[in-house]
Scaffold this motif. Sequence first.
Motif, PDB file in Angstrom:
ATOM      1  N   LYS A 199       0.809  -1.212   0.000  1.00  0.00           N
ATOM      2  CA  LYS A 199       0.000   0.000   0.000  1.00  0.00           C
ATOM      3  C   LYS A 199       0.844   1.264   0.000  1.00  0.00           C
ATOM      4  O   LYS A 199       0.614   2.179  -0.786  1.00  0.00           O
ATOM      5  CB  LYS A 199      -0.934  -0.008   1.216  1.00  0.00           C
ATOM      6  N   LEU A 215      -9.296   1.765  -2.835  1.00  0.00           N
ATOM      7  CA  LEU A 215      -8.832   0.727  -1.922  1.00  0.00           C
ATOM      8  C   LEU A 215      -9.946   0.335  -0.959  1.00  0.00           C
ATOM      9  O   LEU A 215     -10.595   1.190  -0.358  1.00  0.00           O
ATOM     10  CB  LEU A 215      -7.626   1.226  -1.125  1.00  0.00           C
ATOM     11  N   THR A 247      -7.429  -3.789  -4.895  1.00  0.00           N
ATOM     12  CA  THR A 247      -6.983  -4.125  -3.542  1.00  0.00           C
ATOM     13  C   THR A 247      -6.238  -5.450  -3.515  1.00  0.00           C
ATOM     14  O   THR A 247      -5.183  -5.575  -2.888  1.00  0.00           O
ATOM     15  CB  THR A 247      -8.191  -4.180  -2.585  1.00  0.00           C
TER      16      THR A 247
END
Length: 264
Positions: free
Chosen positions: A128, A155, A192
């Motif tokens: 991330k 996300l 994601t």
Amino acid sequence: MRFIQIPLPPHLPARWPKVYTGRLAKVNSLGTHTLRSAYIKKNGSWGLLKKWLANASGHKCWYCEAKSTRAPFDVDHFRPKLGITVDGVKLAGHDGYYWLAYEWWNFRLSCQRCNRPEKDDTDVLHGKANEFPVRDEAQRCGLPTGQLTAESPRLLDPCVQADCELLAHGIDGEVKPVAPDGTWEYTRARYTIDRLGFNEWNTPEDKRSRWQTLATLLAVVGNTSNPAVISEINKHLSHDHEYASFFRSAIGTHRDKTWVEALL
């Protein structure tokens, strides 16, 4: 990813309110990004909340549900505090959500694989880091006075139950989007899964290997319940078990057994 219901105050660590008040006042008093960045980097007090965050998830990563046995967890800022990237490119004109740097509700407990940038064997970057794309940049909140609710993050957020329900767990060990291709929900789930590397680092293979033991027990027992097997199944279904969402899905393929259905 399993829905995390953050324990609300007054359950915060005793020291946090005082630390939070001082840190936030200081950040708001600094007039430039350079000064704010230097202060926040030097005063990363959110680590005080790590145990509190870990207790909320059964000591699992809030994103992938892995347990970190050889490395400490990171305290991730869901909305990055000091800068933003979108698909690996720095977003110009945005200094990050610095005003949220010490807000406990912006923290997510993350394993290092989900949080830190790292390339896999095919040179694809996962992690991330400062990634935080939104559906419409015109709706991105750029100032403390902006409306965060106007944003639509790409996300998925483990603190939003509807987001967690956009992910499916196959008995092959892979995490997959639930929504059909071409929808915003599919885009969010696919992003994601890929960005956080849910299906990388031999994770599906590890899940399949563990599932085979349970699958064998289920096959041997059949339609007759067994206290020892029930205990083992319940252990894998428990909230704090590693990859509990996967095991719930895999065990669910045996719903034809009345006693299994009763456990689910």
